[in-house]
Design a protein around this motif. Structure first.
Motif, PDB file in Angstrom:
ATOM      1  N   SER A  12      34.223  33.835  34.464  1.00  0.00           N
ATOM      2  CA  SER A  12      35.167  34.621  35.258  1.00  0.00           C
ATOM      3  C   SER A  12      34.601  34.705  36.671  1.00  0.00           C
ATOM      4  O   SER A  12      33.526  35.269  36.882  1.00  0.00           O
ATOM      5  CB  SER A  12      35.314  36.033  34.672  1.00  0.00           C
ATOM      6  N   VAL A 101      43.326  27.665  32.899  1.00  0.00           N
ATOM      7  CA  VAL A 101      41.980  28.147  33.240  1.00  0.00           C
ATOM      8  C   VAL A 101      40.944  27.049  32.970  1.00  0.00           C
ATOM      9  O   VAL A 101      40.057  26.785  33.798  1.00  0.00           O
ATOM     10  CB  VAL A 101      41.673  29.433  32.423  1.00  0.00           C
ATOM     11  N   THR A 111      38.612  30.809  38.171  1.00  0.00           N
ATOM     12  CA  THR A 111      39.725  31.674  37.761  1.00  0.00           C
ATOM     13  C   THR A 111      39.112  32.940  37.191  1.00  0.00           C
ATOM     14  O   THR A 111      37.894  33.002  36.951  1.00  0.00           O
ATOM     15  CB  THR A 111      40.595  31.025  36.654  1.00  0.00           C
ATOM     16  N   TRP A 113      40.749  35.835  34.305  1.00  0.00           N
ATOM     17  CA  TRP A 113      41.838  36.546  33.630  1.00  0.00           C
ATOM     18  C   TRP A 113      41.912  37.966  34.177  1.00  0.00           C
ATOM     19  O   TRP A 113      40.888  38.664  34.247  1.00  0.00           O
ATOM     20  CB  TRP A 113      41.573  36.616  32.128  1.00  0.00           C
ATOM     21  N   THR A 138      45.822  35.519  37.263  1.00  0.00           N
ATOM     22  CA  THR A 138      44.491  35.007  37.584  1.00  0.00           C
ATOM     23  C   THR A 138      44.450  34.524  39.031  1.00  0.00           C
ATOM     24  O   THR A 138      45.425  33.936  39.510  1.00  0.00           O
ATOM     25  CB  THR A 138      44.060  33.835  36.662  1.00  0.00           C
TER      26      THR A 138
END
Ligand SMILES: Cc1cc2nc3c(=O)[nH]c(=O)nc-3n(C[C@H](O)[C@H](O)[C@H](O)COP(=O)(O)O)c2cc1C
Length: 174
Positions: A12, A101, A111, A113, A138
């Protein structure tokens, strides 16, 4: 990057460079979403790809004020249609978005979430019709850093063999 390496290397990403994404790469990422499986092949989703700086900023505000989201080249809003399949639409949207993603990660893009948002605000900001519900968002952009891997639960909490709680007995798991 091959699929398993992409899965293991994806993170992430919460810091972005202002660099643009070439249209050809964006198209490959979106096509990865389009190829996702869905219940009865209904494809009950619509993704809005936001590149306008002011709109990105306002969507980021509607995402619990996570303003760093707007630093990415794009913010993608993933919406689904509960009228098509009340039971599966969130799963279908999630699979399509995760395809995107992973495609983004395999091309070197970041990216993250985003589940913290005001659905009504985001829906109205990007002009989504009433019958579409925002499932997730995202950012999509060039990462400014590659964050370290976050911890995962031990195998025994996540997998069983044959019956719940029975150990797998795999060499690399437990
Ligand atoms: C459904 C969902 C919602 C999430 N919402 C947010 C969010 O609003 N803000 C954020 O910074 N990260 C969000 N995350 C990212 C998670 O925090 C992240 O996936 C988790 O900590 C594991 O880290 P990793 O993705 O780098 O492996 C979300 C992830 C998922 C799957």
């Amino acid at each position: 990057m091959d699929t398993l390496t992409t899965i293991m290397e994806r993170r992430s990403v919460r810091t972005y460079r202002p660099d643009p994404i070439p249209d050809a790469d964006l198209a490959r990422i979106l096509e990865a979403g389009r190829q996702a499986p869905s219940a009865a092949n209904r494809q009950p989703w619509h993704m809005v790809v936001i590149g306008e700086p002011e709109l990105k900023r306002r969507v980021a505000q509607a995402c619990n004020n996570q303003l760093w989201i707007a630093d990415a080249a794009y913010v993608i809003v993933a919406a689904g249609n509960p009228q098509v399949t009340e039971r599966w639409y969130k799963v279908d949207v999630a699979i399509a978005l995760q395809n995107m993603v992973l495609a983004a990660a395999s091309l070197g893009y970041g990216t993250c979430w985003i589940g913290a948002f005001d659905g009504e605000q985001v829906r109205s900001l990007c002009g989504l019709p009433e019958h579409l519900a925002v499932v997730a968002c995202t950012p999509l952009g060039v990462p400014a850093a590659h964050p370290p891997a976050r911890q995962r639960k031990p195998w025994k909490e996540l997998f069983s063999r044959d019956r719940f709680g029975e150990p797998l007995g795999l060499e690399h798991g437990q």
